[in-house]
Design an enzyme around this catalytic site. Structure first.
Site, mmCIF file in Angstrom:
data_model
loop_
_atom_site.group_PDB
_atom_site.id
_atom_site.type_symbol
_atom_site.label_atom_id
_atom_site.label_comp_id
_atom_site.label_asym_id
_atom_site.label_seq_id
_atom_site.Cartn_x
_atom_site.Cartn_y
_atom_site.Cartn_z
ATOM 1 N N GLU A 104 0.832 -1.214 0.000
ATOM 2 C CA GLU A 104 0.000 0.000 0.000
ATOM 3 C C GLU A 104 0.871 1.271 0.000
ATOM 4 O O GLU A 104 0.523 2.262 -0.646
ATOM 5 C CB GLU A 104 -0.974 -0.019 1.190
ATOM 6 N N GLU A 124 -3.769 -9.516 3.775
ATOM 7 C CA GLU A 124 -4.461 -9.178 5.032
ATOM 8 C C GLU A 124 -5.584 -10.147 5.376
ATOM 9 O O GLU A 124 -5.815 -10.445 6.549
ATOM 10 C CB GLU A 124 -5.034 -7.752 4.946
HETATM 11 C C1 3H9 Z 1 -1.558 -4.964 7.021
HETATM 12 O O1 3H9 Z 1 -0.590 -4.629 6.421
HETATM 13 C C2 3H9 Z 1 -2.772 -4.099 7.245
HETATM 14 C C3 3H9 Z 1 -2.802 -2.894 6.351
HETATM 15 O O2 3H9 Z 1 -3.427 -3.187 5.132
HETATM 16 C C4 3H9 Z 1 -3.609 -1.786 6.968
HETATM 17 C C5 3H9 Z 1 -3.168 -1.261 8.284
HETATM 18 C C6 3H9 Z 1 -3.978 -0.074 8.720
HETATM 19 N N1 3H9 Z 1 4.293 -7.573 11.844
HETATM 20 O O3 3H9 Z 1 7.611 -15.320 8.932
HETATM 21 P P1 3H9 Z 1 8.983 -15.137 9.404
HETATM 22 C C7 3H9 Z 1 7.849 -11.275 12.264
HETATM 23 S S1 3H9 Z 1 -1.636 -6.488 7.767
HETATM 24 C C8 3H9 Z 1 5.034 -7.942 12.905
HETATM 25 O O4 3H9 Z 1 9.549 -16.111 10.379
HETATM 26 P P2 3H9 Z 1 9.837 -15.478 6.700
HETATM 27 C C9 3H9 Z 1 7.554 -12.724 12.526
HETATM 28 O O5 3H9 Z 1 6.665 -12.863 13.603
HETATM 29 C C10 3H9 Z 1 -0.032 -7.191 7.486
HETATM 30 N N2 3H9 Z 1 5.935 -8.961 12.882
HETATM 31 O O6 3H9 Z 1 9.995 -14.982 8.197
HETATM 32 C C11 3H9 Z 1 8.932 -13.265 12.854
HETATM 33 O O7 3H9 Z 1 9.235 -12.889 14.183
HETATM 34 P P3 3H9 Z 1 10.136 -13.825 15.102
HETATM 35 C C12 3H9 Z 1 0.106 -7.742 6.126
HETATM 36 C C13 3H9 Z 1 6.075 -9.615 11.727
HETATM 37 O O8 3H9 Z 1 11.036 -14.998 5.980
HETATM 38 C C14 3H9 Z 1 9.832 -12.449 11.919
HETATM 39 O O9 3H9 Z 1 9.079 -11.291 11.566
HETATM 40 N N3 3H9 Z 1 1.351 -8.473 6.040
HETATM 41 C C15 3H9 Z 1 5.323 -9.301 10.596
HETATM 42 O O10 3H9 Z 1 9.508 -16.932 6.666
HETATM 43 C C16 3H9 Z 1 10.230 -13.176 10.662
HETATM 44 O O11 3H9 Z 1 9.050 -13.678 10.029
HETATM 45 C C17 3H9 Z 1 1.419 -9.767 6.321
HETATM 46 O O12 3H9 Z 1 0.445 -10.395 6.664
HETATM 47 C C18 3H9 Z 1 4.404 -8.224 10.680
HETATM 48 N N4 3H9 Z 1 3.665 -7.834 9.617
HETATM 49 O O13 3H9 Z 1 8.559 -14.745 6.113
HETATM 50 C C19 3H9 Z 1 2.772 -10.402 6.193
HETATM 51 N N5 3H9 Z 1 5.659 -10.130 9.586
HETATM 52 O O14 3H9 Z 1 11.443 -13.907 14.402
HETATM 53 C C20 3H9 Z 1 3.024 -11.341 7.327
HETATM 54 C C21 3H9 Z 1 6.601 -10.952 10.100
HETATM 55 O O15 3H9 Z 1 10.140 -13.136 16.410
HETATM 56 N N6 3H9 Z 1 4.351 -11.892 7.282
HETATM 57 N N7 3H9 Z 1 6.857 -10.652 11.381
HETATM 58 O O16 3H9 Z 1 9.397 -15.131 15.112
HETATM 59 C C22 3H9 Z 1 4.718 -12.894 6.463
HETATM 60 O O17 3H9 Z 1 3.961 -13.363 5.642
HETATM 61 C C23 3H9 Z 1 6.098 -13.438 6.602
HETATM 62 O O18 3H9 Z 1 6.555 -13.124 7.897
HETATM 63 C C24 3H9 Z 1 7.123 -12.881 5.591
HETATM 64 C C25 3H9 Z 1 8.546 -13.375 5.977
HETATM 65 C C26 3H9 Z 1 6.761 -13.412 4.203
HETATM 66 C C27 3H9 Z 1 7.129 -11.379 5.598
#
Ligand code: 3H9
Length: 697
Positions: A104, A124
């Site tokens: 975004e 999301e």
């Molecule tokens: C959004 O954006 C809403 C908006 O539209 C509007 C808002 C108003 N936040 O998965 P990993 C942490 S909703 C906080 O092991 P990978 C994760 O917990 C969001 N923490 O690595 C982990 O922590 P730890 C939309 C986050 O390489 C560490 O980062 N976005 C977030 O296998 C490493 O992550 C998503 O839904 C976060 N957003 O995969 C994306 N993301 O090391 C969600 C990750 O302490 N994330 N962490 O365990 C993912 O899909 C995967 O984490 C990603 C990396 C592909 C990014």
């Protein structure tokens, strides 16, 4: 300036580099930094601004840890709007995963460039919300309503090439994001390229949004976030941009306040926490490259397939050359499925089946493997024989694993001279498909053997859960209890079809009786017979209607009939008309007067039994944390992800109410419904299961 965004003036280009490891989530500090950076760039008299991420990725989304708390200003939609309304040319250069709020921010920028390996998307809905910073308003202006709905409701990640074809990005370039972004900004300045705002583009052509909403709702099997997101895209087609943004905000806020959002975020973090155990900190797993598998039936072949697909070599031991060839046939069949789906190439298929897999009938050939898993018949004497042989031939330090689903691993370990090397690795069938692995830690299992179990799970891309030794470990023990609660409801007046329907509406892909038909009714029959032979507790209610089906040769799908009739194929089940009669006969014989059950009562009792047993499993230390139970049920038993897991569901329902129900059920049957001491304790202390998760973190 906030440290999370580093500002640098590079000639007439201002650089805003995100530095918020690990994934540059858009927490408050990052949002502050972006606003300050844009303002400073405007004051610095530059012509363009470059936004990119340091480290492994562009912004991977809003900071999910902030969800459920009071939102902190500045809000992300306002940050996107502020970026877009800057008079400077704003370029976003993407690498890694530009997801959710990350994409975004990029859509709020005027130009978008990405490295070839970049992936992007609006995931999301997968965590129970929907794009809330303009994603549902800007994306449709670029790629149309229909495609936006597909992208947003699936939450899928799009590769750079597809993103370019769709028109989400303007260019792909090799290099690092800083280099390619600077070069692109330079080029745009030199060309005198205009500032471009997606919000100023016309809205998408309308489609039949009601039909799209209904279809998405149907597909979501009770999950509401994808369908709700459709209404956001609809607003992009029907309303001016600013009003569309307001509508998006309303829908986003509605979803943010749902239990489904809480459940899905719990699942997201628990999935990552489940493999992090204090006892494994600093413990190195043993080396793992060659494994042995004993027994090439469905389970053993599945385990071997998973191992081959993930780079391990496998020695498959069977009783005879014919059985070994049959095992190879099963493994090749599994691998050809992977080949057909394009998961592996023909060359990889040949490498796996011809080189990485070897067959044997001699235990001596297991002498050099790093880890051996037995998947032989579930009978203690057979397991003991296997482990005695393994003890004699395996090299020192080899991990000796049993895939038993309920037998005592301590007893198995005791027949070896090296119980510290013995562990349970409980796979779920089909083992190359199902994500769950229970790592069963026996009394004497060495920490580095536990670490090796988890390392194997990670290599096989499984969700590994630590379990202690008890009958059925975490999953099957809890299953036995809630399945029994369902059987009791049938004796008392419900039908298997009502129970399946109620639980399918709750979100299970299949109700428990349809699952029994799939698994084979003979399995439960054998268990009931052996329990009766051991002697049932005098207060335990025996349940026999399934025996009647088995006695008639109806074992479920494999015989074409069980609780359901599968004459028209496995996917078109029709209630078996004989079943109600069998049940009524049993009620009559036992003098039970049946009563009606509502769907709510069915779900409540089934879930209460599940939660109560799960609380016992945690209270006894069989599962270390409530989240370990939640992940077991989610990844091994089809529990609907949007409820987060049984113990998250229990927290959301309210533990005092649930305990009160259990006590009420106990008035009818105080043997089956014995409240878990941990549940009583949590209620007395006014705490939740999630409090226990937090304490363990
Ligand atoms: C959004 O954006 C809403 C908006 O539209 C509007 C808002 C108003 N936040 O998965 P990993 C942490 S909703 C906080 O092991 P990978 C994760 O917990 C969001 N923490 O690595 C982990 O922590 P730890 C939309 C986050 O390489 C560490 O980062 N976005 C977030 O296998 C490493 O992550 C998503 O839904 C976060 N957003 O995969 C994306 N993301 O090391 C969600 C990750 O302490 N994330 N962490 O365990 C993912 O899909 C995967 O984490 C990603 C990396 C592909 C990014």
């Amino acid at each position: 300036m906030s440290d999370a965004i580093q500002y640098e003036k590079h000639g007439d280009i201002a650089i805003l580099a995100a530095n918020n490891p690990p994934v540059n989530a858009l927490g408050k500090a990052v949002r502050d930094g972006l606003l300050e950076g844009i303002a400073r760039a405007e004051q610095d008299g530059v012509k363009a601004v470059l936004i990119y991420g340091e480290g492994r990725t562009y912004f991977a989304g809003a900071d999910i840890k902030e969800f459920g708390k009071t939102p902190l200003e500045p809000y992300l939609p306002d940050v996107c709007t502020r970026i877009e309304s800057s008079p400077l040319i704003v370029v976003s250069a993407m690498h890694g995963t530009a997801l959710g709020g990350g994409l975004e921010i990029a859509l709020g920028s005027h130009y978008r460039i990405a490295v070839p390996s970049a992936r992007m998307g609006l995931p999301e809905v997968l965590i129970g919300v929907m794009p809330g910073a303009g994603g549902t308003q800007r994306l449709p202006r670029l790629i149309g309503a229909e495609k936006s709905i597909e992208v947003i409701t699936s939450g899928r990640q799009i590769g750079a090439k597809e993103a370019l074809e769709l028109g989400i990005i303007d260019r792909i370039a090799e290099g690092n994001p800083r280099q390619i972004g600077l070069a692109y900004a330079r080029e745009l300045i030199d060309q005198g390229a205009p500032r471009r705002a997606v919000s100023e583009m016309p809205g998408p052509e309308p489609i039949d949004f009601d039909a799209a909403y209904e279809a998405t709702l149907q597909k979501g099997r009770g999950q509401i976030s994808p369908a709700t997101a459709v209404r956001g895209v609809q607003a992009a087609a029907e309303l001016p941009f600013d009003e569309g943004m307001k509508r998006e905000r309303e829908l986003f806020t509605y979803l943010m306040n749902t239990d489904q959002r809480a459940g899905l975020i719990h699942a997201f973090f628990s999935e990552r926490a489940v493999g992090k155990l204090p006892e494994l900190e600093g413990v190195e797993p043993r080396p793992l490259s060659a494994i042995g598998v004993i027994g090439g039936g469905t389970m053993g072949a599945g385990i071997a397939t998973a191992a081959l697909l993930n780079g391990l070599s496998v020695t498959m031991l069977e009783m005879s050359p014919e059985a070994a060839e049959a095992a190879k046939g099963r493994i090749s069949g599994n691998l050809s499925g992977a080949l057909k789906r394009g998961k592996i190439s023909q060359a990889e298929f040949e490498e796996m089946t011809e080189k990485a897999l070897s067959l044997t009938t001699s235990y001596d050939d297991l002498g050099q493997v790093d880890l051996v898993i037995e998947a032989v018949f579930e009978e203690m004497s057979v397991k003991k024989e296997v482990f005695t042989k393994l003890d004699a031939v395996c090299k020192p330090g080899a991990v000796l694993a049993t895939n038993t689903s309920y037998l005592n691993v301590d007893e198995i370990a005791a027949v070896t001279s090296r119980p510290e090397d013995v562990i349970g690795l409980h796979f779920f069938s089909p083992a190359h498909v199902m994500k769950l692995l229970e790592v069963v830690v026996a009394d004497k299992t060495a920490p580095d053997v536990v670490a090796t179990g988890f390392a194997l799970g990670k290599q096989l891309k499984k969700i590994s859960v630590r379990a202690g030794v008890c009958d059925g470990f975490i999953g099957n023990r809890i299953l036995a209890t809630y399945r029994t609660a369902a059987d009791h409801m049938i004796l008392d007046g419900a039908t298997p079809f009502q129970i399946d329907e109620a639980l399918e509406e709750f979100g299970f892909a299949m109700g428990p009786y349809a699952v029994s038909d799939l698994a084979g009714l003979d399995i439960g029959w054998a268990v009931r017979k052996s329990k009766r032979a051991e002697g049932l507790h005098p207060k335990a209610r025996d349940v026999e209607f399934a025996d009647r089906l088995c006695e008639q040769g109806h074992f479920g799908q494999k015989t074409g009939k069980g609780y359901y009739d599968y004459a028209a194929g496995p996917r078109s089940r029709v209630p078996n008309p004989d079943v109600p009669g069998l049940i009524e006969a049993e009620r009559a014989a036992k003098g039970i007067t049946p009563h009606e059950f509502t769907k709510e009562e069915i779900v409540r009792r089934y879930m209460a039994a599940m939660v109560n047993e799960a609380a016992k499993v945690v209270g006894e230390g069989i599962a270390r944390r409530p989240l370990d139970v939640d992940m077991t049920l989610l990844f091994g038993y089809g529990f609907p992800r949007y409820h987060g897991g049984p113990l998250k569901w229990a927290d959301l329902q309210g533990l005092p109410e649930l305990l009160a129900d259990i006590k009420r059920y106990a008035e009818e049957d105080d043997y089956f419904w014995q409240p878990a001491p941990l549940l009583e304790q949590l209620v007395a202390e006014g705490r939740t299961f999630d409090d226990l998760n937090k304490e363990a973190a």
